[in-house]
Design a protein around this motif. Structure first.
Motif, PDB file in Angstrom:
ATOM      1  N   ILE A   1      -5.883  -7.950  -1.602  1.00 46.78           N
ATOM      2  CA  ILE A   1      -6.177  -8.959  -0.583  1.00 46.78           C
ATOM      3  C   ILE A   1      -7.050  -8.401   0.543  1.00 46.78           C
ATOM      4  CG2 ILE A   1      -4.089 -10.291  -1.053  1.00 46.78           C
ATOM      5  CD1 ILE A   1      -2.814  -8.929   1.417  1.00 46.78           C
ATOM      6  N   GLY A   2      -7.112  -7.084   0.690  1.00 47.37           N
ATOM      7  CA  GLY A   2      -7.909  -6.496   1.752  1.00 47.37           C
ATOM      8  C   GLY A   2      -7.876  -4.988   1.677  1.00 47.37           C
ATOM      9  N   GLU A   3      -8.268  -4.342   2.813  1.00 44.93           N
ATOM     10  CA  GLU A   3      -8.311  -2.886   2.872  1.00 44.93           C
ATOM     11  C   GLU A   3      -7.695  -2.405   4.176  1.00 44.93           C
ATOM     12  OE1 GLU A   3     -12.353  -1.696   2.560  1.00 44.93           O
ATOM     13  OE2 GLU A   3     -12.626  -2.466   0.519  1.00 44.93           O
ATOM     14  N   VAL A   4      -7.098  -1.221   4.127  1.00 48.83           N
ATOM     15  CA  VAL A   4      -6.542  -0.595   5.332  1.00 48.83           C
ATOM     16  C   VAL A   4      -7.659  -0.351   6.343  1.00 48.83           C
ATOM     17  CG1 VAL A   4      -5.465   1.512   6.230  1.00 48.83           C
ATOM     18  CG2 VAL A   4      -4.627   0.475   4.100  1.00 48.83           C
ATOM     19  N   GLY A   5      -7.340  -0.574   7.628  1.00 48.65           N
ATOM     20  CA  GLY A   5      -8.297  -0.314   8.695  1.00 48.65           C
ATOM     21  C   GLY A   5      -7.563   0.127   9.945  1.00 48.65           C
ATOM     22  N   SER A   6      -8.237   0.037  11.090  1.00 52.17           N
ATOM     23  CA  SER A   6      -7.622   0.433  12.364  1.00 52.17           C
ATOM     24  C   SER A   6      -8.094  -0.480  13.491  1.00 52.17           C
ATOM     25  CB  SER A   6      -7.925   1.893  12.693  1.00 52.17           C
ATOM     26  OG  SER A   6      -9.335   2.105  12.748  1.00 52.17           O
ATOM     27  N   GLY A   7      -8.322  -1.751  13.158  1.00 51.24           N
ATOM     28  CA  GLY A   7      -8.809  -2.685  14.172  1.00 51.24           C
ATOM     29  C   GLY A   7      -7.723  -3.126  15.131  1.00 51.24           C
ATOM     30  N   GLY A   8      -8.134  -3.699  16.261  1.00 56.08           N
ATOM     31  CA  GLY A   8      -7.191  -4.229  17.237  1.00 56.08           C
ATOM     32  C   GLY A   8      -6.436  -3.135  17.962  1.00 56.08           C
TER      33      GLY A   8
ATOM     34  N   VAL B   1       0.864  -1.184   0.000  1.00 56.15           N
ATOM     35  CA  VAL B   1       0.000   0.000   0.000  1.00 56.15           C
ATOM     36  C   VAL B   1       0.899   1.231   0.000  1.00 56.15           C
ATOM     37  CG1 VAL B   1      -0.173   0.191   2.534  1.00 56.15           C
ATOM     38  CG2 VAL B   1      -2.006   1.079   1.102  1.00 56.15           C
ATOM     39  N   GLU B   2       0.458   2.282  -0.649  1.00 57.19           N
ATOM     40  CA  GLU B   2       1.209   3.530  -0.643  1.00 57.19           C
ATOM     41  C   GLU B   2       0.711   4.408   0.502  1.00 57.19           C
ATOM     42  OE1 GLU B   2       3.838   4.206  -2.424  1.00 57.19           O
ATOM     43  OE2 GLU B   2       3.670   2.272  -3.470  1.00 57.19           O
ATOM     44  N   GLY B   3       1.648   5.044   1.188  1.00 55.81           N
ATOM     45  CA  GLY B   3       1.277   5.909   2.296  1.00 55.81           C
ATOM     46  C   GLY B   3       2.503   6.410   3.021  1.00 55.81           C
ATOM     47  N   ARG B   4       2.261   7.054   4.158  1.00 52.04           N
ATOM     48  CA  ARG B   4       3.343   7.638   4.947  1.00 52.04           C
ATOM     49  C   ARG B   4       3.863   6.617   5.951  1.00 52.04           C
ATOM     50  NH1 ARG B   4       3.077  10.601   9.766  1.00 52.04           N
ATOM     51  NH2 ARG B   4       0.805  10.513   9.601  1.00 52.04           N
ATOM     52  N   LEU B   5       5.175   6.431   5.986  1.00 53.51           N
ATOM     53  CA  LEU B   5       5.784   5.483   6.917  1.00 53.51           C
ATOM     54  C   LEU B   5       5.768   6.080   8.319  1.00 53.51           C
ATOM     55  CD1 LEU B   5       7.173   2.672   6.706  1.00 53.51           C
ATOM     56  CD2 LEU B   5       9.352   3.889   6.769  1.00 53.51           C
ATOM     57  N   THR B   6       5.055   5.425   9.245  1.00 48.38           N
ATOM     58  CA  THR B   6       4.919   5.951  10.606  1.00 48.38           C
ATOM     59  C   THR B   6       5.554   5.048  11.656  1.00 48.38           C
ATOM     60  OG1 THR B   6       2.738   4.900  10.796  1.00 48.38           O
ATOM     61  CG2 THR B   6       2.795   7.192  10.057  1.00 48.38           C
ATOM     62  N   GLY B   7       5.989   3.881  11.266  1.00 47.54           N
ATOM     63  CA  GLY B   7       6.633   2.974  12.208  1.00 47.54           C
ATOM     64  C   GLY B   7       7.649   2.117  11.488  1.00 47.54           C
ATOM     65  N   VAL B   8       8.792   1.900  12.132  1.00 52.05           N
ATOM     66  CA  VAL B   8       9.861   1.159  11.486  1.00 52.05           C
ATOM     67  C   VAL B   8      10.153  -0.140  12.231  1.00 52.05           C
ATOM     68  CG1 VAL B   8      10.922   3.211  10.505  1.00 52.05           C
ATOM     69  CG2 VAL B   8      11.638   2.418  12.769  1.00 52.05           C
ATOM     70  N   TYR B   9      10.781  -1.047  11.522  1.00 55.84           N
ATOM     71  CA  TYR B   9      11.165  -2.352  12.046  1.00 55.84           C
ATOM     72  C   TYR B   9      12.208  -2.213  13.156  1.00 55.84           C
ATOM     73  CZ  TYR B   9      13.763  -6.825  11.880  1.00 55.84           C
ATOM     74  OH  TYR B   9      14.421  -7.995  12.182  1.00 55.84           O
ATOM     75  N   GLY B  10      12.059  -3.060  14.156  1.00 56.10           N
ATOM     76  CA  GLY B  10      13.081  -3.176  15.196  1.00 56.10           C
ATOM     77  C   GLY B  10      12.961  -2.233  16.342  1.00 56.10           C
TER      78      GLY B  10
ATOM     79  N   GLY C   1      -5.077   4.462  14.753  1.00 52.59           N
ATOM     80  CA  GLY C   1      -5.499   5.126  13.536  1.00 52.59           C
ATOM     81  C   GLY C   1      -5.337   4.216  12.343  1.00 52.59           C
ATOM     82  N   ALA C   2      -5.930   4.602  11.225  1.00 48.25           N
ATOM     83  CA  ALA C   2      -5.903   3.758  10.030  1.00 48.25           C
ATOM     84  C   ALA C   2      -4.480   3.623   9.490  1.00 48.25           C
ATOM     85  CB  ALA C   2      -6.812   4.345   8.955  1.00 48.25           C
ATOM     86  N   HIS C   3      -4.025   2.405   9.371  1.00 49.40           N
ATOM     87  CA  HIS C   3      -2.707   2.136   8.811  1.00 49.40           C
ATOM     88  C   HIS C   3      -2.573   0.642   8.561  1.00 49.40           C
ATOM     89  CE1 HIS C   3      -1.836   0.825  12.927  1.00 49.40           C
ATOM     90  NE2 HIS C   3      -0.701   0.291  12.491  1.00 49.40           N
ATOM     91  N   LEU C   4      -1.537   0.269   7.805  1.00 48.68           N
ATOM     92  CA  LEU C   4      -1.183  -1.126   7.606  1.00 48.68           C
ATOM     93  C   LEU C   4       0.115  -1.414   8.337  1.00 48.68           C
ATOM     94  CD1 LEU C   4      -1.558  -3.903   6.155  1.00 48.68           C
ATOM     95  CD2 LEU C   4      -0.053  -2.999   4.364  1.00 48.68           C
TER      96      LEU C   4
ATOM     97  N   ALA D   1       0.774   4.548   7.065  1.00 47.63           N
ATOM     98  CA  ALA D   1      -0.496   5.249   7.266  1.00 47.63           C
ATOM     99  C   ALA D   1      -1.161   5.504   5.920  1.00 47.63           C
ATOM    100  CB  ALA D   1      -0.263   6.557   8.000  1.00 47.63           C
ATOM    101  N   ALA D   2      -2.449   5.172   5.858  1.00 47.03           N
ATOM    102  CA  ALA D   2      -3.244   5.399   4.648  1.00 47.03           C
ATOM    103  C   ALA D   2      -4.706   5.476   5.065  1.00 47.03           C
ATOM    104  CB  ALA D   2      -3.027   4.278   3.632  1.00 47.03           C
ATOM    105  N   PRO D   3      -5.557   6.142   4.271  1.00 44.35           N
ATOM    106  CA  PRO D   3      -6.970   6.245   4.642  1.00 44.35           C
ATOM    107  C   PRO D   3      -7.633   4.874   4.750  1.00 44.35           C
ATOM    108  CG  PRO D   3      -6.407   7.802   2.894  1.00 44.35           C
ATOM    109  CD  PRO D   3      -5.235   6.886   3.039  1.00 44.35           C
ATOM    110  N   GLY D   4      -8.557   4.736   5.696  1.00 44.67           N
ATOM    111  CA  GLY D   4      -9.322   3.506   5.818  1.00 44.67           C
ATOM    112  C   GLY D   4     -10.017   3.173   4.507  1.00 44.67           C
ATOM    113  N   GLY D   5      -9.990   1.919   4.118  1.00 44.05           N
ATOM    114  CA  GLY D   5     -10.597   1.480   2.873  1.00 44.05           C
ATOM    115  C   GLY D   5      -9.632   1.428   1.700  1.00 44.05           C
ATOM    116  N   THR D   6      -8.395   1.955   1.879  1.00 41.32           N
ATOM    117  CA  THR D   6      -7.403   1.886   0.802  1.00 41.32           C
ATOM    118  C   THR D   6      -7.066   0.422   0.508  1.00 41.32           C
ATOM    119  OG1 THR D   6      -6.429   3.986   1.522  1.00 41.32           O
ATOM    120  CG2 THR D   6      -5.091   2.581   0.078  1.00 41.32           C
ATOM    121  N   PRO D   7      -7.077   0.008  -0.773  1.00 35.94           N
ATOM    122  CA  PRO D   7      -6.772  -1.397  -1.100  1.00 35.94           C
ATOM    123  C   PRO D   7      -5.354  -1.794  -0.682  1.00 35.94           C
ATOM    124  CG  PRO D   7      -7.806  -0.301  -2.959  1.00 35.94           C
ATOM    125  CD  PRO D   7      -7.468   0.775  -1.963  1.00 35.94           C
TER     126      PRO D   7
END
Length: 289
Positions: A250-257, A161-170, A261-264, A189-195
């Motif tokens: 395969i799915g859509e961006v959301g903010s569950g769990g 998904v394309e968006g702003r990187l808000t969290g990094v590995y490690g 905020g909405a992100h993958l 980070a991407a709007p909810g519903g983004t493929p």
């Protein structure tokens, strides 16, 4: 060719004149471990890295304490964990090969992240949800045992998904001031519903729209146990056992769990080692074809 050479040697042994040099000694010398590497790899040996290699079909390849077998085309995928030691061993055996080398693993420094505003029930789960959490944990562990025979990992990975990187590995995370395990993925980070699309081909091994910590969750095995996980999805559009192509939705961006905020949250795991998705995106196996 090894068989042909061996047959030729047997014939030369039978026909060699008495007192001639022992050709069997030459065979032993030729079959000894060689300094010439029988394996070619794409990727860099550093903490969190994914490495894609080609060697003899069916050869066993070990990186440290994990051994895998190359497929019928010689493809094999390897990886280093977040906290991999500075030195390890790469070896190739079987298929007429015997090779070993010491590998230096570049070390990394990781960020500290402090995340506030997470609902407290996701930081310290109430007693009534513990059975659910344990059951979901077993489901995830079982999905991680998948070993798809395909080689989706042998194609350059793409961003899901394309968006702003808000969290990094490690990074070491603190939720509402409480320390937790390191973050093993990258947050986009991407709007909810983004493929959300498959970064590489594979088979779906877990597809659940409502996990306690992850919300919508999908696992895709890209081959040989290299598995992508997609967390906090708002919609899950695939099912277990389904094969997906690179770029397929395969799915859509959301903010569950456990999310603010909405992100993958995209993670990759190889056997028991967590791989940095950002590192996987840097690997181009095309030169090995």
């Amino acid at each position: 060719m090894v068989l042909i050479a061996a047959l030729a040697l047997v014939q030369s042994v039978a026909s060699a004149p008495e007192g001639a040099a022992d050709p069997m000694a030459a065979l032993i010398a030729e079959s000894a471990p060689t300094a010439v590497s029988p394996i070619n790899c794409a990727g860099t040996h550093r903490q969190g890295a994914m490495i894609v290699c080609r060697t003899a079909p069916g050869a066993d390849v070990s990186l440290g304490d994990i051994t895998v077998s190359a497929d019928d085309d010689g493809w094999v995928v390897l990886g280093h964990d977040r906290d991999a030691e500075p030195q390890t061993t790469l070896s190739v055996s079987g298929a007429g090969l015997s090779y070993e080398e010491s590998v230096s693993v570049a070390q990394r420094e990781y960020d500290i992240q402090r995340i506030e505003g997470v609902p407290q029930e996701y930081v310290t789960p109430p007693e009534e949800v513990l059975d659910r959490i344990r059951a979901e944990g077993r489901e995830k562990r079982n999905a991680y045992t998948s070993r798809w025979s395909g080689d989706g990992f042998a194609t350059a990975f793409e961003m899901p998904v394309e968006g702003r990187l808000t969290g990094v590995y490690g990074s070491q995370r603190y939720y509402n001031g409480e320390p937790r395990r390191p973050h093993y993925g990258i947050d986009i980070a991407a709007p909810g519903g983004t493929p959300v699309t498959a970064p590489a081909a594979g088979v779906v091994t877990l597809a659940d729209p409502d996990m306690y910590y992850e919300g919508g969750l999908i696992f895709i095995d890209h081959g040989q146990g290299l598995t992508s996980a997609f967390l906090h999805l708002g919609a899950v559009n695939v099912e277990v056992g389904q094969q997906v192509a690179q770029g397929e939705v395969i799915g859509e961006v959301g903010s569950g769990g456990r999310s603010t905020g909405a992100h993958l949250d995209w993670r990759i795991k190889w056997h028991n080692r967590y791989i940095d998705p950002a590192e996987a995106l840097e690997v181009d196996p095309s030169g090995l074809r």
